[in-house]
Design an enzyme around this catalytic site. Structure first.
Site, short mmCIF file in Angstrom:
data_model
loop_
_atom_site.label_atom_id
_atom_site.label_comp_id
_atom_site.label_asym_id
_atom_site.label_seq_id
_atom_site.Cartn_x
_atom_site.Cartn_y
_atom_site.Cartn_z
N MET A 14 32.88 43.41 52.52
CA MET A 14 32.08 44.42 51.83
C MET A 14 31.59 43.88 50.49
O MET A 14 32.40 43.49 49.64
CB MET A 14 32.93 45.68 51.58
N VAL A 45 42.01 45.19 52.21
CA VAL A 45 42.42 44.00 51.46
C VAL A 45 41.67 43.93 50.13
O VAL A 45 40.44 43.92 50.11
CB VAL A 45 42.15 42.72 52.28
N GLY A 68 34.17 46.33 46.25
CA GLY A 68 34.07 45.19 47.15
C GLY A 68 35.30 44.91 47.99
O GLY A 68 36.11 45.77 48.22
N SER A 69 35.42 43.69 48.48
CA SER A 69 36.53 43.17 49.26
C SER A 69 36.29 43.24 50.76
O SER A 69 35.16 43.13 51.22
CB SER A 69 37.85 43.83 48.89
N ARG A 70 37.37 43.43 51.56
CA ARG A 70 37.23 43.32 53.01
C ARG A 70 38.22 44.20 53.74
O ARG A 70 39.20 44.68 53.18
CB ARG A 70 37.43 41.86 53.45
#
Length: 216
Positions: A96, A153, A183-185
């Protein structure tokens, strides 16, 4: 529509932007006036777009798993000896960016069978070790077709994980359950019997894009 997870930040940023606009009005320096107005607009605009929460309509059928997050398919790989999914499994990771919608959604209907939170590092989200070493929430759902595991995560910039589910909750595919701020995943891990329906670098939408399918 904006997510409830962002109401406090939206309110704070709105006040800050109002102060900046007010300062611009009373300033006699044209450069300061322009810079202040632009800064206020950009700050408020970024915040509103980040916390947007559009409606989503999950596809029909109970033999599918949808993406829990908006973003891009970062990787598709085989994993073994997983802590929740028995036997050989398939993992799909969704990255993301700050420009994606960040509200996370339940990937499959079932019961929350496993839930854990880990404090950890803040490696870049695209790192191979991020799913094992970073701050994260881990969620396991027992569905009609077996176990499905997914994680929120944290990343180098994303340091705020929010989730509102608890163990033994009954959940429905497409329901909102939390978000990762800035953000991140997210990773989804399923038994290898599931058929992958996406490929690397595909763009996906939370609650709508089918990641996996299984024959009834």
């Amino acid at each position: 529509m904006f997510t409830k997870y962002g109401y406090t930040i939206i309110a704070i940023v709105t006040v800050i932007s109002f102060i900046l606009f007010s300062f611009a009005v009373i300033s006699n320096n044209s450069i300061v006036k322009i810079v202040t107005i632009v800064a206020g607009i950009l700050l408020l605009g970024f915040t509103l777009q980040f916390f947007r929460d559009p409606e989503r309509k999950p596809p029909g059928g109970n033999n599918i798993i949808v993406s829990p997050a908006d973003g891009r398919i970062l990787s598709i790989k085989t994993v073994s000896n997983h802590k929740y999914v028995d036997g050989t499994a398939t993992q799909i990771s969704v990255f993301m960016s700050p420009l994606n919608v960040h509200v996370n959604r339940i990937p499959i209907t079932g019961t929350v069978d496993y839930l854990n939170y880990f404090e950890g590092k803040y490696l870049p989200a695209f790192s191979d070790k991020a799913d094992l070493e970073n701050e994260r929430s881990e969620i396991g759902i027992k569905s009609k077709h077996g176990k499905v595991f997914f994680t929120q995560v944290a990343g180098a910039m994303a340091r705020r994980i929010v989730y509102e589910i608890k163990k033994d909750d009954n959940v429905t595919m497409g329901d909102r359950f939390g978000m990762i701020k800035f953000g991140s995943r997210m990773d989804v891990v399923v038994p290898e019997k599931w058929i992958v329906k996406v490929k690397k670098d595909d763009k996906v939408s939370a609650g709508e894009t089918i990641l996996f399918e299984i024959k009834e």
